[in-house]
Design a protein around this motif. Structure first.
Motif, PDB file in Angstrom:
ATOM      1  N   HIS A 183       0.678  -1.287  -0.033  1.00 33.22           N
ATOM      2  CA  HIS A 183      -0.084   0.009  -0.156  1.00 33.22           C
ATOM      3  C   HIS A 183       1.069   1.318   0.035  1.00 33.22           C
ATOM      4  O   HIS A 183       0.330   2.391  -0.516  1.00 33.22           O
ATOM      5  CB  HIS A 183      -0.917  -0.050   1.292  1.00 33.22           C
ATOM      6  CG  HIS A 183      -0.257   0.144   2.465  1.00 33.22           C
ATOM      7  ND1 HIS A 183       0.299  -0.849   3.182  1.00 33.22           N
ATOM      8  CD2 HIS A 183      -0.184   1.286   3.315  1.00 33.22           C
ATOM      9  CE1 HIS A 183       0.710  -0.720   4.096  1.00 33.22           C
ATOM     10  NE2 HIS A 183       0.466   0.980   4.474  1.00 33.22           N
ATOM     11  N   ASP A 184       2.195   1.091   0.574  1.00 36.30           N
ATOM     12  CA  ASP A 184       2.923   2.334   0.519  1.00 36.30           C
ATOM     13  C   ASP A 184       3.595   2.656  -0.839  1.00 36.30           C
ATOM     14  O   ASP A 184       3.677   3.728  -1.392  1.00 36.30           O
ATOM     15  CB  ASP A 184       4.058   2.202   1.617  1.00 36.30           C
ATOM     16  CG  ASP A 184       3.580   2.383   2.909  1.00 36.30           C
ATOM     17  OD1 ASP A 184       2.443   3.200   3.188  1.00 36.30           O
ATOM     18  OD2 ASP A 184       4.023   1.876   3.822  1.00 36.30           O
ATOM     19  N   LEU A 226       0.959   4.138  -3.007  1.00 38.04           N
ATOM     20  CA  LEU A 226       1.034   5.431  -2.695  1.00 38.04           C
ATOM     21  C   LEU A 226       2.125   6.313  -3.783  1.00 38.04           C
ATOM     22  O   LEU A 226       1.811   7.250  -4.312  1.00 38.04           O
ATOM     23  CB  LEU A 226       1.070   5.963  -1.200  1.00 38.04           C
ATOM     24  CG  LEU A 226       1.197   7.187  -0.855  1.00 38.04           C
ATOM     25  CD1 LEU A 226      -0.044   8.119  -1.362  1.00 38.04           C
ATOM     26  CD2 LEU A 226       1.378   7.404   0.395  1.00 38.04           C
ATOM     27  N   LEU A 244       5.162   9.550   4.770  1.00 39.20           N
ATOM     28  CA  LEU A 244       3.969   8.606   3.905  1.00 39.20           C
ATOM     29  C   LEU A 244       2.537   8.934   4.317  1.00 39.20           C
ATOM     30  O   LEU A 244       1.649   9.197   3.464  1.00 39.20           O
ATOM     31  CB  LEU A 244       4.309   7.197   3.797  1.00 39.20           C
ATOM     32  CG  LEU A 244       5.680   6.860   3.210  1.00 39.20           C
ATOM     33  CD1 LEU A 244       5.876   5.236   3.511  1.00 39.20           C
ATOM     34  CD2 LEU A 244       5.206   6.814   1.815  1.00 39.20           C
ATOM     35  N   GLU A 245       2.291   9.010   5.638  1.00 37.81           N
ATOM     36  CA  GLU A 245       1.061   9.113   6.246  1.00 37.81           C
ATOM     37  C   GLU A 245       0.594  10.753   5.827  1.00 37.81           C
ATOM     38  O   GLU A 245      -0.394  10.835   5.177  1.00 37.81           O
ATOM     39  CB  GLU A 245       0.959   9.076   7.688  1.00 37.81           C
ATOM     40  CG  GLU A 245      -0.352   9.167   8.149  1.00 37.81           C
ATOM     41  CD  GLU A 245      -1.582   8.364   7.650  1.00 37.81           C
ATOM     42  OE1 GLU A 245      -2.613   8.792   7.443  1.00 37.81           O
ATOM     43  OE2 GLU A 245      -1.304   7.149   7.094  1.00 37.81           O
ATOM     44  N   ARG A 286      -0.041  10.922   2.193  1.00 38.09           N
ATOM     45  CA  ARG A 286      -1.436  10.222   1.758  1.00 38.09           C
ATOM     46  C   ARG A 286      -2.619  11.424   2.179  1.00 38.09           C
ATOM     47  O   ARG A 286      -3.591  11.410   1.399  1.00 38.09           O
ATOM     48  CB  ARG A 286      -1.743   8.892   2.674  1.00 38.09           C
ATOM     49  CG  ARG A 286      -2.864   8.364   2.261  1.00 38.09           C
ATOM     50  CD  ARG A 286      -2.748   7.035   3.050  1.00 38.09           C
ATOM     51  NE  ARG A 286      -1.674   6.237   2.477  1.00 38.09           N
ATOM     52  CZ  ARG A 286      -0.768   5.512   3.125  1.00 38.09           C
ATOM     53  NH1 ARG A 286      -0.218   5.830   4.055  1.00 38.09           N
ATOM     54  NH2 ARG A 286       0.092   4.737   2.465  1.00 38.09           N
ATOM     55  N   ARG A 287      -2.367  11.886   3.325  1.00 36.19           N
ATOM     56  CA  ARG A 287      -3.338  13.076   3.666  1.00 36.19           C
ATOM     57  C   ARG A 287      -3.483  14.004   2.902  1.00 36.19           C
ATOM     58  O   ARG A 287      -4.675  14.741   2.386  1.00 36.19           O
ATOM     59  CB  ARG A 287      -3.154  13.352   5.259  1.00 36.19           C
ATOM     60  CG  ARG A 287      -3.572  12.337   6.207  1.00 36.19           C
ATOM     61  CD  ARG A 287      -3.031  12.508   7.602  1.00 36.19           C
ATOM     62  NE  ARG A 287      -3.234  11.790   8.595  1.00 36.19           N
ATOM     63  CZ  ARG A 287      -2.959  11.749   9.747  1.00 36.19           C
ATOM     64  NH1 ARG A 287      -2.190  12.970  10.305  1.00 36.19           N
ATOM     65  NH2 ARG A 287      -3.104  10.859  10.800  1.00 36.19           N
ATOM     66  N   SER A 345      -5.199  13.186  -0.238  1.00 38.57           N
ATOM     67  CA  SER A 345      -6.667  12.852   0.052  1.00 38.57           C
ATOM     68  C   SER A 345      -7.394  14.377  -0.204  1.00 38.57           C
ATOM     69  O   SER A 345      -8.274  14.562  -0.763  1.00 38.57           O
ATOM     70  CB  SER A 345      -6.930  12.404   1.010  1.00 38.57           C
ATOM     71  OG  SER A 345      -6.413  10.785   1.162  1.00 38.57           O
TER      72      SER A 345
END
Length: 294
Positions: free
Chosen positions: A155-156, A159, A277-278, A281-282, A285
């Motif tokens: 999943h990383d 992304l 990464l988080e 991702r945010r 989004s």
């Protein structure tokens, strides 16, 4: 102290004392060695893990650190390219990442960090400053994805594939630090003064390549107060092109850091990579849903 480093120290002084060994994270980064010379001078010695890192740090000390201002970075005492060893002067302060400062002091430190980075980015460079050319972007991305796939969850990887689908905008190259993070910012609480260390990743790159993207997605994304202080010190916010470039470069840096941290058991680096990464991702989004974070 390694023999090569001892020989370098003894090439500039006959009398000295090894004060301390300072281990570095991971299983391949050599320790730093603190040395005290007769008369009171303190030095730090480093045996670089690679010749390229050695040359970068020596070049930065000789060409660019003076742009930071007097006493804002270690001075070069001696270096030996054959053994990849370097000896620099000690400077006051503690790594900002180890300190718990009052909010006002923390903002002041980040403001100074921004101002010092602006000076470093405008250091005089021999010859014309070239534009960054990403002719081999697809090849570089493919190579990194293949190399890191054994260490990184799918999943990383997915992304990162989305974020690096297009090459970042071509931006002017500057003298970038390469690891401009609080661990390399020495804060002197007595003087309320910031100094910068560790130039082994300095090279000519766009400011977004590491200096902006790494700090943005590891720390500043969730700290608007520190983001404002840093960019006030730097003198301006990121341009739209720099924001786009930060996403692409940040994604590659996060992926590379995650794989390296897992492989070499550097837990702190793994945590920083996950944070990047988080936050990427945010941010992606928010962009998908019509928002945009500056």
């Amino acid at each position: 102290m390694p023999a090569a480093l001892r020989h370098l120290v003894e090439s500039v002084t006959d009398t000295y004392m090894v004060v301390a060994e300072h281990p570095r994270p991971g299983d391949i980064r050599p320790s730093l060695w603190e040395v005290k010379r007769a008369g009171g001078d303190r030095w730090f010695g480093k045996l670089h893990a690679a010749a390229k890192l050695h040359q970068r740090e020596v070049d930065a000390c000789r060409k660019w650190t003076s742009a930071l201002g007097s006493d804002r970075a270690p001075g070069l005492v001696a270096a030996d390219a054959r053994t990849s060893t370097i000896l620099v002067t000690a400077i006051p302060g503690q790594g900002l990442d180890t300190l718990r400062l009052p909010a006002e002091q923390e903002r002041a430190a980040y403001e100074q960090a921004g101002a010092l980075l602006a000076r470093f980015h405008t250091a005089e460079i021999d010859g014309p400053v070239p534009m960054a050319i990403e002719e081999s972007w697809d090849e570089a991305v493919t190579h990194l994805l293949d190399r890191t796939a054994p260490y990184v969850p799918e999943h990383d990887l997915a992304l990162v594939r989305v974020l690096v689908g297009e090459a970042p905008p071509r931006l002017p190259r500057v003298s970038q630090h390469g690891d401009y993070m609080p661990r390399n910012w020495m804060w002197d609480e007595t003087e309320q003064r910031l100094r910068i260390v560790d130039f082994e990743r300095s090279e000519l790159r766009s400011a977004a390549y590491r200096d902006f993207s790494r700090l943005r997605y590891r720390i500043l994304y969730h700290r608007p107060d520190l983001n404002a202080a840093f960019h006030y010190g730097y003198g301006r916010p990121l341009t739209e092109e720099e924001q786009i470039a930060c996403q692409a470069y940040g994604a590659l840096d996060a992926l590379d850091s995650l794989a390296w941290g897992i492989k070499h058991r550097d837990i702190a680096l793994v945590d920083e990579a996950h944070t990047m990464l988080e936050n990427l991702r945010r941010e992606m989004s928010k962009s998908v849903w019509g928002g945009r974070r500056t």
